[in-house]
Structures are given as C-alpha cells and as structure tokens.
Design a protein around this motif. Structure first.
Motif, PDB file in Angstrom:
ATOM      1  N   LYS A  15     -44.715  -2.876  30.784  1.00 25.45           N
ATOM      2  CA  LYS A  15     -44.485  -2.274  29.465  1.00 25.45           C
ATOM      3  C   LYS A  15     -45.418  -2.882  28.423  1.00 25.45           C
ATOM      4  N   LEU A  16     -45.683  -4.190  28.523  1.00 20.71           N
ATOM      5  CA  LEU A  16     -46.633  -4.818  27.609  1.00 20.71           C
ATOM      6  C   LEU A  16     -48.020  -4.203  27.785  1.00 20.71           C
ATOM      7  N   MET A  17     -48.464  -4.036  29.019  1.00 22.74           N
ATOM      8  CA  MET A  17     -49.778  -3.459  29.285  1.00 22.74           C
ATOM      9  C   MET A  17     -49.844  -2.009  28.815  1.00 22.74           C
ATOM     10  N   GLU A  18     -48.720  -1.321  28.841  1.00 20.03           N
ATOM     11  CA  GLU A  18     -48.672   0.071  28.407  1.00 20.03           C
ATOM     12  C   GLU A  18     -48.689   0.183  26.887  1.00 20.03           C
ATOM     13  N   GLN A  19     -47.899  -0.642  26.215  1.00 20.72           N
ATOM     14  CA  GLN A  19     -47.743  -0.516  24.769  1.00 20.72           C
ATOM     15  C   GLN A  19     -48.846  -1.220  23.982  1.00 20.72           C
ATOM     16  N   VAL A  20     -49.310  -2.373  24.456  1.00 18.81           N
ATOM     17  CA  VAL A  20     -50.295  -3.158  23.712  1.00 18.81           C
ATOM     18  C   VAL A  20     -51.720  -2.752  24.072  1.00 18.81           C
ATOM     19  N   TYR A  21     -51.960  -2.447  25.364  1.00 21.53           N
ATOM     20  CA  TYR A  21     -53.322  -2.159  25.813  1.00 21.53           C
ATOM     21  C   TYR A  21     -53.541  -0.693  26.188  1.00 21.53           C
ATOM     22  N   GLY A  41     -50.806 -26.076  33.345  1.00 19.24           N
ATOM     23  CA  GLY A  41     -51.841 -25.049  33.360  1.00 19.24           C
ATOM     24  C   GLY A  41     -51.275 -23.660  33.162  1.00 19.24           C
ATOM     25  N   SER A  42     -50.108 -23.398  33.760  1.00 18.48           N
ATOM     26  CA  SER A  42     -49.466 -22.092  33.598  1.00 18.48           C
ATOM     27  C   SER A  42     -49.052 -21.856  32.153  1.00 18.48           C
ATOM     28  N   PHE A  43     -48.501 -22.894  31.512  1.00 17.50           N
ATOM     29  CA  PHE A  43     -48.080 -22.763  30.114  1.00 17.50           C
ATOM     30  C   PHE A  43     -49.269 -22.490  29.196  1.00 17.50           C
ATOM     31  N   LEU A  44     -50.378 -23.198  29.419  1.00 17.03           N
ATOM     32  CA  LEU A  44     -51.561 -23.007  28.571  1.00 17.03           C
ATOM     33  C   LEU A  44     -52.118 -21.593  28.708  1.00 17.03           C
ATOM     34  N   SER A  45     -52.101 -21.051  29.913  1.00 17.31           N
ATOM     35  CA  SER A  45     -52.592 -19.678  30.102  1.00 17.31           C
ATOM     36  C   SER A  45     -51.680 -18.672  29.411  1.00 17.31           C
ATOM     37  N   MET A  46     -50.359 -18.926  29.446  1.00 21.02           N
ATOM     38  CA  MET A  46     -49.430 -18.041  28.747  1.00 21.02           C
ATOM     39  C   MET A  46     -49.668 -18.072  27.241  1.00 21.02           C
ATOM     40  N   ALA A  47     -49.855 -19.274  26.710  1.00 20.43           N
ATOM     41  CA  ALA A  47     -50.091 -19.400  25.268  1.00 20.43           C
ATOM     42  C   ALA A  47     -51.400 -18.733  24.853  1.00 20.43           C
ATOM     43  N   LEU A  48     -52.400 -18.794  25.732  1.00 17.03           N
ATOM     44  CA  LEU A  48     -53.696 -18.211  25.406  1.00 17.03           C
ATOM     45  C   LEU A  48     -53.634 -16.684  25.353  1.00 17.03           C
ATOM     46  N   GLN A  49     -52.758 -16.089  26.161  1.00 12.13           N
ATOM     47  CA  GLN A  49     -52.655 -14.628  26.210  1.00 12.13           C
ATOM     48  C   GLN A  49     -52.147 -14.038  24.891  1.00 12.13           C
ATOM     49  N   ILE A  50     -51.463 -14.842  24.091  1.00 15.79           N
ATOM     50  CA  ILE A  50     -50.926 -14.346  22.820  1.00 15.79           C
ATOM     51  C   ILE A  50     -52.051 -13.874  21.897  1.00 15.79           C
ATOM     52  N   PHE A  51     -53.206 -14.498  21.999  1.00 16.60           N
ATOM     53  CA  PHE A  51     -54.284 -14.235  21.047  1.00 16.60           C
ATOM     54  C   PHE A  51     -55.231 -13.131  21.506  1.00 16.60           C
ATOM     55  N   VAL A  52     -54.995 -12.554  22.676  1.00 16.13           N
ATOM     56  CA  VAL A  52     -55.837 -11.461  23.185  1.00 16.13           C
ATOM     57  C   VAL A  52     -55.008 -10.182  23.137  1.00 16.13           C
ATOM     58  N   HIS A  53     -55.370  -9.267  22.227  1.00 14.88           N
ATOM     59  CA  HIS A  53     -54.551  -8.066  22.067  1.00 14.88           C
ATOM     60  C   HIS A  53     -55.362  -6.959  21.415  1.00 14.88           C
ATOM     61  N   CYS A  54     -54.813  -5.748  21.506  1.00 17.09           N
ATOM     62  CA  CYS A  54     -55.383  -4.583  20.826  1.00 17.09           C
ATOM     63  C   CYS A  54     -54.535  -4.249  19.598  1.00 17.09           C
ATOM     64  N   ASP A  55     -55.087  -3.414  18.732  1.00 17.47           N
ATOM     65  CA  ASP A  55     -54.340  -2.994  17.546  1.00 17.47           C
ATOM     66  C   ASP A  55     -53.268  -1.985  17.922  1.00 17.47           C
ATOM     67  N   ARG A 112     -56.755   4.520  23.365  1.00 15.34           N
ATOM     68  CA  ARG A 112     -57.065   3.436  22.428  1.00 15.34           C
ATOM     69  C   ARG A 112     -58.567   3.366  22.158  1.00 15.34           C
ATOM     70  N   LYS A 113     -58.927   2.533  21.185  1.00 15.22           N
ATOM     71  CA  LYS A 113     -60.330   2.357  20.839  1.00 15.22           C
ATOM     72  C   LYS A 113     -61.090   1.716  21.993  1.00 15.22           C
ATOM     73  N   SER A 114     -62.407   1.865  21.986  1.00 16.32           N
ATOM     74  CA  SER A 114     -63.237   1.418  23.103  1.00 16.32           C
ATOM     75  C   SER A 114     -63.164  -0.092  23.323  1.00 16.32           C
ATOM     76  N   ASP A 115     -63.034  -0.894  22.247  1.00 20.54           N
ATOM     77  CA  ASP A 115     -62.998  -2.338  22.420  1.00 20.54           C
ATOM     78  C   ASP A 115     -61.709  -2.818  23.064  1.00 20.54           C
ATOM     79  N   CYS A 116     -60.699  -1.964  23.152  1.00 22.68           N
ATOM     80  CA  CYS A 116     -59.434  -2.357  23.759  1.00 22.68           C
ATOM     81  C   CYS A 116     -59.595  -2.583  25.267  1.00 22.68           C
ATOM     82  N   ASP A 117     -60.449  -1.827  25.921  1.00 18.65           N
ATOM     83  CA  ASP A 117     -60.682  -2.019  27.352  1.00 18.65           C
ATOM     84  C   ASP A 117     -61.266  -3.394  27.635  1.00 18.65           C
TER      85      ASP A 117
END
Length: 607
Positions: A265-271, A321-335, A430-435
């Motif tokens: 659902k996240l991949m569907e709604q955000v990306y 390492g798993s926690f850091l990767s989860m935290a990093l994913q918060i900052f990668v998103h589409c509008d 979505r916009k082209s930069d979202c891919d």
C-alpha cells in the motif's frame, strides 16, 4: 493446512459477483442519453437519491455481511494448527541428531529454502492480482476498471486452491520421517569402554534409575504430561535469557508484520505503483535478500565457529543496520498525487484543506454530483478528478475501459486555455522523477531486508545453545528436556502477540491519513481510496523505525547478561577441571558421578 486453505477459498463460490463502486456513466448496457451524461444537469443531488431507509439498509447489510467469514475463520484456524508444530518440533528434531557445529548451517538452509515459499507466493499473488476476481463468471469486456485501480479485486481465491494442493502433496513425505536418527559424530564412540551412547535429548535428559540397560522406557501418559507441564513452564520462564529472547522476537515480528502488511500500500500510494507490481517486486527483490541474509548468517556461524557471545554481536550489528535503513527510507519519497479538490485546488496547483466539500467548485456546481463515489478520471493537463461528473464532463464516447469523456468544464486553467478538455478512466501517473526515487527506495529496502535477516540464524543459536565446546557436547541456555517446550512457547507467544495486533494498530493509524473514503453497497463507509501520501509515509515508516530500535536496546541487555553468565560458566568449568585433575592424580582413575536424586536432576553431571 491443506483443508484450511480450501475452506478459505469457499466463500468465492457461495457469494454473488463483485460489484465495484462506479457511476452510472460507466454502465455500458444502458443506452439512454440521460444515463450516459456524466454531468447530470438540472437533477436532484445523487447523494440524496442514494439514501436508504433504516429497514432497507439493515436488510442490505444483513445480505452483504453474511456468514461467509466463518469459512475464513475456520480455514485460518486449521492452517494455524497445522503450521505451528512444524518449526518448533522440526528444529528440535534437527538439533537432536546433528553435530553442534553443523546445526547453524542446517537451520540457515531450512530458513532459506523456506523463503522460496513466500517468494513463489508473492509472485503468484502478483499474477493472480491482475486477474479479475470473477474471472470465468463474468464478461471481462464489461469491466471498466483495470488492475491499477484501487477498486480492483484480483482472483484471491485461486491462490488458496493452488497452495492448498501443494501443501497436500508436501505432507506425504512427513509420514516417512523416522522417530529417531543416529546422532552425528557418535558412531565412532560406540565401541569405547564408557559405552555412553548418545540418544535424543528429550528422551534421555533425566538419568536412568534402572540398572538394566535393555529395559525400554515406559511411554509417558497424558496425565503425566499435564502434571509436569506447569512445573516445566515455571522452570522455563525462570531463564532470563529466554525471556529477553522472547521479547526481542516479539518486537521484531511486530515490526516485520506491520512492515510487510502495508508495504504494498505504501508503494501504491506514495510511489504510484500498481498493487500487482508492488507485490511482484517484494517477491523478486526483498525476499531473495532475506534468504541471502539468513544463509549468510548460518555460514558465518559455521565457518568462523562463532559462539554465543559472537552470535549476540552479530545480532546487535544486524539489527542496527536494519534500523538505519528503515530510518533512511523516510527521506526518499514522491509528492502527493494531484487530485482536484483533495490535494490541489481546481483552478491551480495550490494546496487546499483536505475536506470532502472542496470537491465541489463553480465548474461542477450545476452537475449535482455525488461526493461519495470514487470513479477517477485523468485529464490531459495531468490532474486526476474524483469522478467524470466532478470534472464537469458533458459527453462521453466509447464503452468499458475505452470510454473517453469530453467537454469537461473543470479541465481549464491559465495553463491550458483552449486546450483539450478530455479525460480518460483511471488516475494519472506520477511525475517522471518519482520513478527514480522509487528505485532508490527499493535499493535501500533490499539492503535493509538483508541486514534484518542476517540475525535470524545467530538469534536461533542463542536460544538453543550457549557455546560450542566439542563436536558432541555443548552447554545450552535452556535445559535439553525443555527445548521443544521452549521453542513451542516462543512460537505461540510470537504468533499471538506478534502476528495479530500489528495489522490492527498499524491499520488504525494509517486510516487516519485517508483523504477519500469509498462507499459500501449499502451506503456506509468503505475502503480508503486515496491517502495523504506524506502523512501516510511518516506514520508508517516512523512507526516501523520506532519498533525496530527496541531490539537494539534489548540485544544490548542480552549481551551484557550473556557475557556475565559466560564468565561464571568459565570459572565453574575451570574448577571442575582442576577437581578432576586432582582426583586423577590421587587414584589414577576418572571420577564419574551421576545424579540419582530428583533434587539433583537439574544439576550437571560431572565426568
């Protein structure tokens, strides 16, 4: 498990065809001009015409909310009953008859091969989700939605039939497993003078009080099992390391279940990815990374002969390492998706307050549109409208999925004056930069999956044993006669408290980010059709990251306790060795003492 899978699929054959939420303009079987016009000018409000009286609504809800859920409940219960014993008893069976240094590798192989099931399941689910739920029962040409639409329901029932058949066939080899096997590494010691033959631990943990070696052990009655259950449970939960391991697994499973349940659902709604593609990518990218992490952890344990302290360090590094990767994913998103009246205004691209009343504008005021329906159309200016009526479309051409709407009054702004005012079915991409952002997100997600799985085998070994001393002997963190009970209780607690609550509280929090709710057949609130992508992402990833930081803290506590206990064991073993050497020098013979009293059964035998 097979019978349960078939039961879960039964409701599809007993209920009527699926009726998705749509407007009258999509009804290709009605040819009158009045019904094919999206904008119902000079008509009363559609919402007012759809109001049900109390008795009609109650009868409708009774018809829709039938007793079909009983099949799903009983089917899942049978599947759970069949699935639960496989891992606890299987791991105990494997550990009893394998060399101590080989057990981590065997466990890693079992977990890795077990990951092939979810991989195939996700890919099968991706394929079946592209097939319409009533395939073979309805004319697919009359369906106006595609698998990319949020109202689409795939052929879910086919998956249970296919997997049920596979489970039924895989059950046959289990009937041919022997009750016991010769312990690996003990064949050479059979002719030694000590004649101490190694057998399954759960059958030979307590010392034999009979002198006759040929006497068979009496079968344990059900009454004796019930009588010994509570004392055994009490002994088990006195082990502080076992308690902390349960908490670590419980927290980790909570995070994993919430993560994997709402990840599509996240991949569907955000990306902006279709649900079928999201499921396929999880199966083809994340799960192989999980399998690689599990097998790598097992190989490291075997190759470097890592003990319990080293295994704890691997688990700490892996969870970090798993926690850091989860935290990093918060900052990668589409509008957010641009939906008129929900995320942007009608006449421009300025954000508006998220209120259903903002779906109405001067351009569609005369259309008497329903605010309940979600029937999205994509205009040529790149904006999505909640329905053809709310886009102010006056005419339409074509039928089914090929329908095109024309002369849409709301598709007009300073950027598109005198441009094409047509719209097609479905949401706009979505916009082209979202891919590009989605590819970065998937890369981080795959790395995080690998780190999360790297701790699986070391964590299992922490639960099963403390350290590998020799090829045939080890000191265990739980007493051998409690090993099956320990694994069973761990599975029960983790399945109940780790598998059931996460979808509930994750779903409740995520639902608070919904912008547009669908409508049930009887007029009530249905599923969410559109989320505020930014709030959804922060809620979902923030909750997962918050849960994943707890295992790091718990592993720190566990590591400290393990180090302290290892020091105590080392001092105790040194003292025993000194005592044996002293006795050997005095009489030239080894001193062998076996506990005979009940109060001595919990202490270690001294050789």
């Amino acid at each position: 498990m097979a019978v349960g899978s078939f039961l879960v699929a039964m409701p599809h054959f007993f209920q009527g065809p699926y009726k998705y939420e749509t407007s009258m303009s999509h009804n290709a079987q009605v040819n009158s001009t009045e019904n094919t016009l999206p904008c119902l000018a000079n008509h009363s409000s559609t919402d007012e015409n759809e109001m049900f009286d109390f008795e009609t609504q109650k009868a409708c809800e009774k018809a829709v909310g039938s007793s079909m859920w009983i099949y799903v409940f009983l089917g899942n219960m049978l599947r759970g009953i069949g699935e639960t014993p496989i891992m606890p008893l299987g791991v105990s069976y494997l550990d009893d008859y394998s060399r101590p240094e080989n057990t981590p590798f065997y466990l890693a192989v079992i977990h890795t091969v077990g990951m092939l099931g979810p991989m195939v399941g996700f890919m099968l689910g991706s394929f079946l989700s592209k097939l319409y739920v009533d395939i073979g029962f309805v004319d697919l040409d009359s369906i106006s939605i595609t698998y990319k639409d949020s109202r689409w329901v795939g052929a879910w029932w086919l998956g249970f039939i296919v997997t049920g058949t596979a489970i039924l066939l895989s059950s046959i080899p289990f009937f041919f497993l022997p009750k016991s096997l010769p312990k690996q590494g003990c064949e050479e010691s059979k002719n030694k003078t000590t004649e101490m033959t190694t057998v399954a631990e759960q059958e030979n943990f307590l010392p034999d009080e009979t002198q006759g070696g040929d006497e068979k052990e009496k079968p344990v009655t059900f009454g004796q099992m019930v009588k010994d259950f509570l004392p055994s449970l009490k002994r088990l939960f006195r082990n502080s390391i076992y308690i902390i391991m349960i908490l670590i697994n419980l927290v980790a499973v909570n995070g994993f279940i919430g993560l994997i349940t709402f990840k599509p659902k996240l991949m569907e709604q955000v990306y902006g990815q279709a649900a079928a593609k999201a499921i396929f990518l999880i199966g083809i990218m994340n799960l192989p990374a999980v399998a690689l992490g599990i097998i790598t952890g097992g190989f490291m344990m075997k190759r470097f002969r890592i003990g319990i302290v080293g295994a704890s360090r691997v688990c700490m590094a892996s969870t970090l390492g798993s926690f850091l990767s989860m935290a990093l994913q918060i900052f990668v998103h589409c509008d957010n998706a641009e939906v008129a009246g929900l995320t942007v205004s009608y006449k421009g691209y300025t954000n508006v307050s998220y209120n259903q009343q903002t779906l109405l504008s001067q351009c569609n005021m005369g259309c008497s549109c329903s605010l309940k329906h979600w029937d999205p159309v994509c205009a040529y200016n790149g904006m999505t409208y909640a329905s053809p009526c709310l886009a102010g479309c006056q005419t339409s051409s074509g039928t089914g999925r090929a329908m095109v709407f024309h002369n849409c009054t709301c598709i007009d702004d300073v950027m598109t004056k005198a441009a094409n005012r047509s719209a097609v079915l479905g949401q706009c991409p979505r916009k082209s930069d979202c891919d590009q952002k989605f590819k970065i997100y998937m890369s981080i997600s795959v790395v995080g999956s690998f780190f999360a799985a790297l701790a699986a085998t070391p964590a299992y070994m922490v639960l099963l044993r403390y350290d590998m001393l020799t090829l045939t002997m080890c000191i265990r963190s739980i007493q051998p006669d409690l090993k099956s009970l320990a694994l069973g209780m761990q599975t029960l607690i983790v399945r109940c408290l780790g598998g059931i609550p996460p979808p509930i509280y994750f779903g409740a929090l995520i639902d608070r980010t919904c912008l547009k709710w669908g409508t049930k057949q009887c007029g009530g609130r249905g599923a969410c059709r559109l989320y505020d992508a930014n709030t959804f992402r922060l809620t979902y990833m923030g909750l997962v990251s918050g849960i994943y930081i707890l295992p790091n803290i718990l592993w720190g506590f566990l590591y400290v306790k393990i180090v302290k206990r290892e020091k105590k064991l080392a001092l105790r073993n040194q003292a025993k060795e000194n005592e044996v050497e002293a006795n050997g020098e005095s009489n030239g013979h080894a001193n062998i003492s076996i506990a005979k009293n009940k109060q001595d059964t919990t202490t270690e035998s001294t050789i």
